[in-house]
Scaffold this motif. Structure first.
Motif, short mmCIF file in Angstrom:
data_model
loop_
_atom_site.label_atom_id
_atom_site.label_comp_id
_atom_site.label_asym_id
_atom_site.label_seq_id
_atom_site.Cartn_x
_atom_site.Cartn_y
_atom_site.Cartn_z
N PHE A 174 -18.98 -20.11 24.25
CA PHE A 174 -20.25 -20.59 23.71
C PHE A 174 -21.05 -19.42 23.12
O PHE A 174 -21.62 -19.52 22.03
CB PHE A 174 -21.07 -21.29 24.79
N ARG B 144 -8.58 -24.14 18.49
CA ARG B 144 -9.30 -23.19 19.34
C ARG B 144 -10.72 -23.68 19.54
O ARG B 144 -11.49 -23.78 18.59
CB ARG B 144 -9.34 -21.82 18.66
N LYS C 223 -12.74 -25.95 25.05
CA LYS C 223 -11.85 -26.57 26.04
C LYS C 223 -10.62 -25.69 26.29
O LYS C 223 -10.17 -25.56 27.43
CB LYS C 223 -11.44 -27.97 25.57
N THR D 271 -15.75 -20.46 29.44
CA THR D 271 -16.51 -21.41 28.62
C THR D 271 -17.80 -20.76 28.13
O THR D 271 -18.17 -20.88 26.95
CB THR D 271 -16.86 -22.67 29.44
N GLU E 68 -4.60 -17.99 26.83
CA GLU E 68 -5.35 -18.65 25.76
C GLU E 68 -4.48 -18.84 24.50
O GLU E 68 -4.53 -19.90 23.86
CB GLU E 68 -6.63 -17.88 25.41
N ARG E 69 -3.69 -17.83 24.19
CA ARG E 69 -2.78 -17.94 23.03
C ARG E 69 -1.83 -19.13 23.22
O ARG E 69 -1.59 -19.92 22.31
CB ARG E 69 -1.94 -16.66 22.90
N ASN F 283 -19.92 -16.63 22.02
CA ASN F 283 -19.21 -16.18 20.83
C ASN F 283 -19.59 -17.04 19.61
O ASN F 283 -19.76 -16.53 18.51
CB ASN F 283 -17.71 -16.24 21.12
#
Lengths: 146, 146
Positions: A141, A98, A101, A137, A88-89, A143
């Motif tokens: 959402f 961020r 997607k 995903t 992710e980073r 979060n």
């Protein structure tokens, strides 16, 4: 008339791990591995303790089994988390933003990578890719919602 | 000398759902249900499509099965997410702060509630409580890391 008053506060201990390898990606990956691995190991220990309490006995071999399970599950959850965090980073840095997607791509790539590394067939790799993307995903959402 | 230049940008469509029932807890719960339910339904559709592509045929009964699976999984994931979001909002308001402890409590209570509602025995409810708490804590840690 004198009043005696008592006041206090209860705070839980704060434990944190500082990882500094000199590389930001590696720092976050190791941090993710350690933290999520610790959560998984705690879960395994809590489940095994509950089972022992139900039976009312704590045999010695059960302690060994519990430690093995804590290690196994900690390593498994930790690896998934470490790969996901690093991925992710990287994707966030490439895309420059961020959002869900980035999370979906990271989850899908992590699912594919881990599935392929564990010698799964093509069909299973694709299924794990889809599931990884969906879970990441959904987590993103959630979060944003909470 | 004239230069011809071409520039453009690609953006994905933005779709959002606005839920307003007049109650903040209910708004977030319904929002969580809809968004996570949609993710689960999309995952089910993607998996079924991949399986059909592998076989090279799209029989009519498969379409019905896919729609049923999308509805079932969407409702299942959506319910879990809705209960969790509502629970976390409530606990955050009571505790006055948002941290991994709120997430752990919300996850554990959601796990216990959903497990008890689906007529599981005492042992299974406890296991789901522990697992719910662990997953929510891990998600909160990952959220802080990424």
């Amino acid at each position: 008339m004198a009043h005696n008053r008592c006041s206090g506060s209860l705070t839980s201990p704060r434990v944190d791990v500082l990882v500094d390898t000199g590389n930001t990606f590696l720092d976050h990956t190791v941090d993710g591995f350690l933290k999520i691995g610790a959560v998984a190991a705690t879960r395994a220990a809590a489940e095994e303790t509950f089972q022992c309490l139900g039976r009312g006995e704590f045999p010695k071999h059960k302690l060994e089994d519990t430690l093995k399970r804590m290690f196994r599950e900690g390593a498994c959850w930790g690896t998934v988390a470490g790969v996901y965090v690093g991925m992710e980073r990287g994707i966030e840095r490439i895309r420059g933003t961020r959002d869900w997607k980035s999370a979906m791509l990271s989850g899908a790539l992590s699912g594919a990578l881990i599935s392929a590394a564990t010698n799964n067939g093509r069909d299973k790799v694709v299924m794990h890719t889809i599931t990884g993307g969906a879970i990441a995903t959904a987590a993103e959402f959630l979060n944003c919602l909470t």
